[in-house]
Each structure stands twice: as structure tokens, then as C-alpha cells.
Design an enzyme around this catalytic site. Structure first.
Site, mmCIF file in Angstrom:
data_model
loop_
_atom_site.group_PDB
_atom_site.id
_atom_site.type_symbol
_atom_site.label_atom_id
_atom_site.label_comp_id
_atom_site.label_asym_id
_atom_site.label_seq_id
_atom_site.Cartn_x
_atom_site.Cartn_y
_atom_site.Cartn_z
ATOM 1 N N VAL A 93 11.103 3.532 1.694
ATOM 2 C CA VAL A 93 10.626 4.880 2.045
ATOM 3 C C VAL A 93 11.481 5.494 3.158
ATOM 4 O O VAL A 93 11.931 6.638 3.047
ATOM 5 C CB VAL A 93 9.132 4.840 2.457
ATOM 6 N N LYS A 136 -1.062 2.507 4.471
ATOM 7 C CA LYS A 136 -2.482 2.495 4.050
ATOM 8 C C LYS A 136 -3.235 1.314 4.653
ATOM 9 O O LYS A 136 -4.415 1.429 4.975
ATOM 10 C CB LYS A 136 -2.588 2.464 2.529
ATOM 11 N N VAL A 181 -1.600 7.469 0.468
ATOM 12 C CA VAL A 181 -2.402 7.392 -0.754
ATOM 13 C C VAL A 181 -1.693 8.128 -1.887
ATOM 14 O O VAL A 181 -1.423 9.331 -1.775
ATOM 15 C CB VAL A 181 -3.806 8.014 -0.552
ATOM 16 N N GLY A 193 1.348 8.222 -3.131
ATOM 17 C CA GLY A 193 2.734 8.689 -2.998
ATOM 18 C C GLY A 193 2.896 10.191 -2.887
ATOM 19 O O GLY A 193 2.440 10.810 -1.920
ATOM 20 N N GLY A 239 11.045 -4.492 -11.486
ATOM 21 C CA GLY A 239 10.852 -4.053 -10.104
ATOM 22 C C GLY A 239 9.590 -3.229 -9.873
ATOM 23 O O GLY A 239 9.386 -2.657 -8.804
ATOM 24 N N LYS A 279 -6.559 2.275 -0.481
ATOM 25 C CA LYS A 279 -6.370 3.721 -0.682
ATOM 26 C C LYS A 279 -7.719 4.397 -0.914
ATOM 27 O O LYS A 279 -7.977 5.493 -0.416
ATOM 28 C CB LYS A 279 -5.433 3.959 -1.858
ATOM 29 N N GLY A 327 7.511 4.713 -4.817
ATOM 30 C CA GLY A 327 8.958 4.892 -4.925
ATOM 31 C C GLY A 327 9.449 5.662 -3.710
ATOM 32 O O GLY A 327 8.693 6.432 -3.093
HETATM 33 N N1 LIG Z 1 7.545 1.637 -1.283
HETATM 34 C C1 LIG Z 1 6.697 2.535 -1.739
HETATM 35 O O1 LIG Z 1 6.822 3.018 -2.872
HETATM 36 C C2 LIG Z 1 5.560 3.010 -0.864
HETATM 37 C C3 LIG Z 1 4.682 3.980 -1.366
HETATM 38 C C4 LIG Z 1 3.654 4.453 -0.539
HETATM 39 C C5 LIG Z 1 3.504 3.926 0.726
HETATM 40 N N2 LIG Z 1 4.342 2.950 1.158
HETATM 41 C C6 LIG Z 1 4.166 2.436 2.526
HETATM 42 O O2 LIG Z 1 5.302 2.769 3.303
HETATM 43 C C7 LIG Z 1 5.537 1.760 4.280
HETATM 44 C C8 LIG Z 1 6.960 1.249 4.133
HETATM 45 O O3 LIG Z 1 7.136 0.718 2.837
HETATM 46 P P1 LIG Z 1 8.568 0.319 2.259
HETATM 47 O O4 LIG Z 1 8.351 0.028 0.826
HETATM 48 O O5 LIG Z 1 9.585 1.318 2.668
HETATM 49 O O6 LIG Z 1 8.814 -1.058 3.039
HETATM 50 P P2 LIG Z 1 10.176 -1.884 3.144
HETATM 51 O O7 LIG Z 1 11.142 -1.470 2.107
HETATM 52 O O8 LIG Z 1 9.790 -3.314 3.240
HETATM 53 O O9 LIG Z 1 10.772 -1.417 4.557
HETATM 54 C C9 LIG Z 1 10.186 -1.773 5.779
HETATM 55 C C10 LIG Z 1 11.108 -1.341 6.878
HETATM 56 O O10 LIG Z 1 10.489 -1.624 8.131
HETATM 57 C C11 LIG Z 1 11.413 -2.322 8.957
HETATM 58 N N3 LIG Z 1 10.655 -3.230 9.811
HETATM 59 C C12 LIG Z 1 9.763 -4.176 9.438
HETATM 60 N N4 LIG Z 1 9.308 -4.835 10.515
HETATM 61 C C13 LIG Z 1 9.931 -4.307 11.576
HETATM 62 C C14 LIG Z 1 9.920 -4.585 12.972
HETATM 63 N N5 LIG Z 1 9.141 -5.552 13.471
HETATM 64 N N6 LIG Z 1 10.688 -3.836 13.760
HETATM 65 C C15 LIG Z 1 11.482 -2.865 13.275
HETATM 66 N N7 LIG Z 1 11.554 -2.559 11.972
HETATM 67 C C16 LIG Z 1 10.789 -3.281 11.131
HETATM 68 C C17 LIG Z 1 12.320 -3.077 8.016
HETATM 69 O O11 LIG Z 1 13.534 -3.375 8.671
HETATM 70 P P3 LIG Z 1 14.734 -4.140 7.911
HETATM 71 O O12 LIG Z 1 15.195 -3.192 6.823
HETATM 72 O O13 LIG Z 1 15.778 -4.354 8.937
HETATM 73 O O14 LIG Z 1 14.142 -5.386 7.350
HETATM 74 C C18 LIG Z 1 12.464 -2.072 6.884
HETATM 75 O O15 LIG Z 1 13.496 -1.169 7.151
HETATM 76 C C19 LIG Z 1 4.443 0.700 4.052
HETATM 77 O O16 LIG Z 1 3.359 0.946 4.897
HETATM 78 C C20 LIG Z 1 4.034 0.925 2.604
HETATM 79 O O17 LIG Z 1 2.691 0.514 2.323
HETATM 80 C C21 LIG Z 1 5.376 2.489 0.398
#
Ligand SMILES: NC(=O)c1ccc[n+]([C@@H]2O[C@H](COP(=O)([O-])OP(=O)(O)OC[C@H]3O[C@@H](n4cnc5c(N)ncnc54)[C@H](OP(=O)(O)O)[C@@H]3O)[C@@H](O)[C@H]2O)c1
Length: 441
Positions: free
Chosen positions: A15, A107, A134, A136, A189, A207, A304
Site C-alpha cells: 500500500v 483494520k 474497510v 479497499g 497471490g 472490517k 491491492g
Molecule cells: N495490501 C492490501 O491490499 C491492503 C488492503 C487494505 C488494507 N491494507 C492494510 O494496509 C496496511 C499495510 O499493508 P501492506 O499490504 O502494504 O503491508 P506490507 O506490504 O507488509 O508492508 C508493510 C510495510 O510496513 C513496514 N514496517 C513493518 N514494520 C515496521 C516497523 N517496525 N518499522 C518501520 N516500518 C515497518 C515494512 O517495512 P519493510 O518494507 O522494510 O519490511 C513495509 O514497508 C495493513 O494494515 C493492511 O491491513 C492492506
């Protein structure tokens, strides 16, 4: 002089990286719409060296996200790390306490600590926005918090997990098992290596807890949600649903009942002709039933990078304009405790699939047990075994149980469970029946 809105971004994963790209791509449009430039001032990630396909040299790196949250050089803290605990929780608290607005897609954090964070935001008179948390890209948080504010909402329900909807769609269309479709979803994926959080219904539950609070003015309470996942659904259930005019979806449903707010996540039969039944693949959808607006259904991408970044940036534009709505649509002090409607009192129709022992009296026994609980049947489908092979009936097949599918009229969960327990104790069926709730849409 117009000053830019300075963003501190914690998390540059799926994200976060998409947020940076979207802000780069639409810079001029956001400035025109928000009235001021939106500028990333600093960021935090775990691994600064990781290649992310974006030029990060233009931003200041702050290794500790909690330090970033309190950084005097930022106006808004955008939390995109995830997780209900620290550092996300601590960082959001520090940002709010320091008078910085917060945008988050988290969430898990909001479902667990939403009310206390909302209180903190109000105390410091700053916004806490979470459209991305919630469904996206679907603007359901804003719809409930703002657009439908003139309504009394009676029910909100939806397909809130794309992984589950993708699996159920593939199972239905290709007559494949849950395990086969899950493997395929992981390969493409759509599903995590550990898919249990999605397929067991817990992601949907978090959510739903947030939506229920926005819809009914209750305190967010993920423990008030009844949760069942999709692992027990078989291709036979999906085929039978289709024959009977239904489709099976994993729904999150929050509904006001006489005994309180029912919040439940479970595989659900919805009429084939309903808008929610048309939602296939990884798409999400949310329907709101309300007194004035009646039925509103929003359909779109529920996850996504780009889709979620769309919601994050929308929250940022609101902040650039100076908007500051109460996070859950009313002051936190006016959110009422959730009165959890007991699941045993749930009322609705049921699909029951059982393997009946093929001997005289079985049908009569099942009918009696249902009648004892005042359960009436809308339909009964008894599957026939294949025609016997030439040369006569295989004696093992003659003894094989026969699938029977029942659709009940509205009854209570309690009554159905009692009837099933009695039928099982009578020994006229093999194993436990499959039970799927039917939702009127
Ligand atoms: N992915 C989706 O489609 C989606 C949809 C809706 C909501 N969300 C929400 O959006 C949020 C992020 O999701 P994501 O999918 O983008 O997660 P992700 O790809 O796992 O990315 C998490 C990011 O947070 C960083 N991070 C984790 N722990 C950290 C720490 N202690 N200090 C500093 N940085 C830290 C990571 O750093 P590194 O890159 O260096 O490891 C990474 O860049 C979550 O709350 C998720 O529930 C995601």
C-alpha cells in the site's frame, strides 16, 4: 501563502509504495482538489536498503516509526505498517497526542483500539481517517460516516474479503474443492502463505466490527462478532445452492434486532438475483439498508496497492481541505456499548444438507424432529443414487447414505440446532449435517 501538507509515511509495502506512486502521478490534481500540495516529508520502513521501485532519496528517512509520528516536520502521520499492537499503535497515539492528523489502513488496530484512538483524536482536535481499512477502494466509511448520515441504518452487509470470494467463485465455476482453489489462490497471490486469517473469517470480522460502529453508533468490538469461515463449503453445496436459486458468499452482516446488534460472519446463501450475488472473483461489495435511502450497494476493488492507495489519498485530500469528522461518525463519548444479540436467537432460513441412512422411516423421523421445533420446509431435494450397473445393484452402494437437502422457512438458530442434534441422536443420518444460513437481500 499556501503551505503544503507534510506527510510522514510509515510503511512502504504494497500500500505505502502505491501511495507514493499515486501522489507522484496525480500531484497537480490533488493540489487543485485539496487546495494545497501534498508532500511526503519523511518515511519509515524496517529495511531502508530494500528496492521498492521508487526514488526515496528525495525523502528523509526516520528509522523509528514512533519517532516519525512525533516529528515536528510533519503535519499528517500515515500508518501503513499494519498490526494491532506496537509500533503501529504507539506511533498513532504519539501522532495524535502531538496534534497530528492520522490516516491509517490498519483494520486490526481500529477493530481492537478504535474507540480509544478516536477519543485521543478528539481530545487533540485532529482527524483520524481510515477509509482504506474497510473494502479497499470502496468509499464505504465515508458513505456511512457522512453521505448516509441522515438515515437510520437497519443493516449493513457485504463481501469484505476478496480471497474468500475468489475461492468460492472458482469452486462454483469449476466444481473444484476448497483445498484446490485455495492452492490456486496462493499461487496467484490472492491468498497469503498462511491463509487462515482470511478463510476463517477473521479479516472480514475486523472490517465488520468497524462498519457496525459506523452504522449503529456502537463502540467497535471485534469480540462481539460471531465468526465462521468457508473451509467446510463443498462443490456440492455450491451446486445445490445454484439449483435452488441461491449463491454462497462469505458475508459479514451487522443488523439491528430486537435483542441487540447481531454481528456475524459466515458462509451465506443469497438469492441469485440480488446485487451481492453478482459479485465474483476478488471483488468486494457492501450493501447498506437504511430508512430513507433504502438499499445502497457499493461494489469495487477491496484490496491491492493501487485500490487501497486510492482510499488513503482520498483521506489525505480531506485533511488538506481541513475536514475533521469524528472518526466513527459521532463523538467517541456518544458511542454506546455494543449489546451483542445472541447467535442462538438469530432468525432466518437455513440450508441443511445431510446424508440420510437409506432405510424405511428415515424421512418420517427427520420430519418429526423438525416439526417438534416448529420448523417448516420451503423445499426438500433428495438426490438419487446413480442407476445400478448392469448385472444388478452393488450391495455396498445399496447401503450408501443418500444426500438430502432441506431449505427451511424462517426459524431460529436454536430450533435448527436442537432439531439437528435430535436427528443425529436418532441415528438416521451419517455425520453432522452442513448448515448454511440464508440471508434475505
Ligand atoms: N495490501 C492490501 O491490499 C491492503 C488492503 C487494505 C488494507 N491494507 C492494510 O494496509 C496496511 C499495510 O499493508 P501492506 O499490504 O502494504 O503491508 P506490507 O506490504 O507488509 O508492508 C508493510 C510495510 O510496513 C513496514 N514496517 C513493518 N514494520 C515496521 C516497523 N517496525 N518499522 C518501520 N516500518 C515497518 C515494512 O517495512 P519493510 O518494507 O522494510 O519490511 C513495509 O514497508 C495493513 O494494515 C493492511 O491491513 C492492506
Amino acid at each position: 501563502m499556501v503551505t503544503s501538507l507534510k506527510v510522514g509515511l510509515a510503511g512502504l509495502g504494497t500500500v505505502g509504495a502505491s501511495v507514493v506512486r499515486l501522489l507522484d502521478r496525480q500531484r497537480a490534481a490533488f493540489e487543485a482538489r485539496g487546495g494545497r500540495p501534498i508532500e511526503i516529508a519523511a518515511f519509515s520502513v524496517r529495511s531502508a536498503a530494500k528496492e521498492r521501485g521508487i526514488d526515496l532519496k528525495r525523502f528523509r528517512f526516520v528509522p523509528d516509526p514512533v519517532a516519525l509520528a512525533g516529528d515536528p516536520g510533519i503535519d499528517v502521520f500515515v500508518e501503513l505498517m499494519g498490526g494491532e499492537g506496537d509500533p503501529a499503535k504507539r506511533a498513532v497515539e504519539v501522532a495524535l497526542t502531538n496534534g497530528k492528523t492520522v490516516v491509517t489502513a490498519n483494520k486490526a488496530l481500529l477493530a481492537r483500539h478504535g474507540v480509544e484512538l478516536a477519543r485521543l483524536a478528539e481530545r487533540h482536535q485532529v482527524a483520524l481517517n481510515f477509509e482504506a481499512a474497510v473494502a479497499g477502494a470502496i468509499p464505504i466509511v465515508k458513505a456511512l460516516r457522512e453521505s448516509l448520515i441522515g438515515n437510520a441504518v437497519s443493516r449493513v452487509y457485504g463481501i469484505l474479503n476478496g480471497t474468500c470470494n475468489y475461492i468460492l467463485t472458482r469452486m462454483e465455476q469449476e466444481r473444484l474443492s476448497f483445498a484446490e482453489c485455495l492452492k490456486e489462490a496462493q499461487r496467484l497471490g490472492y491468498a497469503e502463505a498462511d491463509p487462515s486469517f482470511d478463510v476463517d473469517g477473521h479479516d472480514t470480522a475486523q472490517k465488520l466490527a468497524i462498519l457496525a460502529s459506523l452504522a449503529f453508533g456502537t463502540r467497535v468490538d471485534p469480540d462481539a462478532v460471531y465468526v465462521e469461515g468457508i473451509a467446510s463449503i463443498t462443490p456440492e453445496d455450491l451446486a445445490a445452492a445454484d439449483e435452488l436459486g441461491y449463491r454462497i458468499k462469505l458475508l459479514g452482516v451487522a443488523v439491528a434486532t430486537a435483542t441487540g446488534i447481531e454481528q456475524r460472519v459466515h458462509p451465506t446463501m443469497v438469492p441469485l438475483g440480488s446485487p451481492i450475488a453478482q459479485v465474483m472473483g476478488a471483488t468486494n461489495a457492501v450493501t447498506v439498508d437504511a430508512d430513507a435511502a433504502r438499499e445502497t450497494t457499493l461494489v469495487g476493488l477491496g484490496a491491492g496497492g493501487d485500490a487501497t492507495a486510492s482510499a488513503v489519498v482520498s483521506d489525505l485530500c480531506d485533511i488538506a481541505r481541513g475536514a475533521c469528522a469524528p472518526p466513527f461518525g459521532r463523538p467517541a463519548a456518544r458511542l454506546v456499548p455494543t449489546v451483542k444479540a445472541p447467535m442462538q436467537r438469530h432468525e432466518g432460513g437455513y440450508y441443511i444438507r445431510m446424508l440420510a441412512v437409506d432405510r424405511p422411516g428415515t424421512a418420517a423421523t427427520i420430519a418429526t424432529r423438525l416439526a417438534e421445533q416448529q420448523i417448516s420446509l420451503e423445499s426438500i431435494v433428495q438426490r438419487h443414487r446413480d442407476a445400478p450397473p448392469l448385472g444388478g445393484q452393488d450391495p455396498r452402494q445399496a447401503a450408501a447414505p443418500v444426500p438430502v437437502i432441506l431449505i427451511t422457512y424462517a426459524t431460529t438458530e436454536d430450533a435448527v440446532r436442537r432439531a439437528i442434534d435430535a436427528v443425529v441422536a436418532d441415528g438416521v443420518i451419517v455425520g453432522r449435517p452442513q448448515l448454511i444460513r440464508i440471508e434475505k437481500t
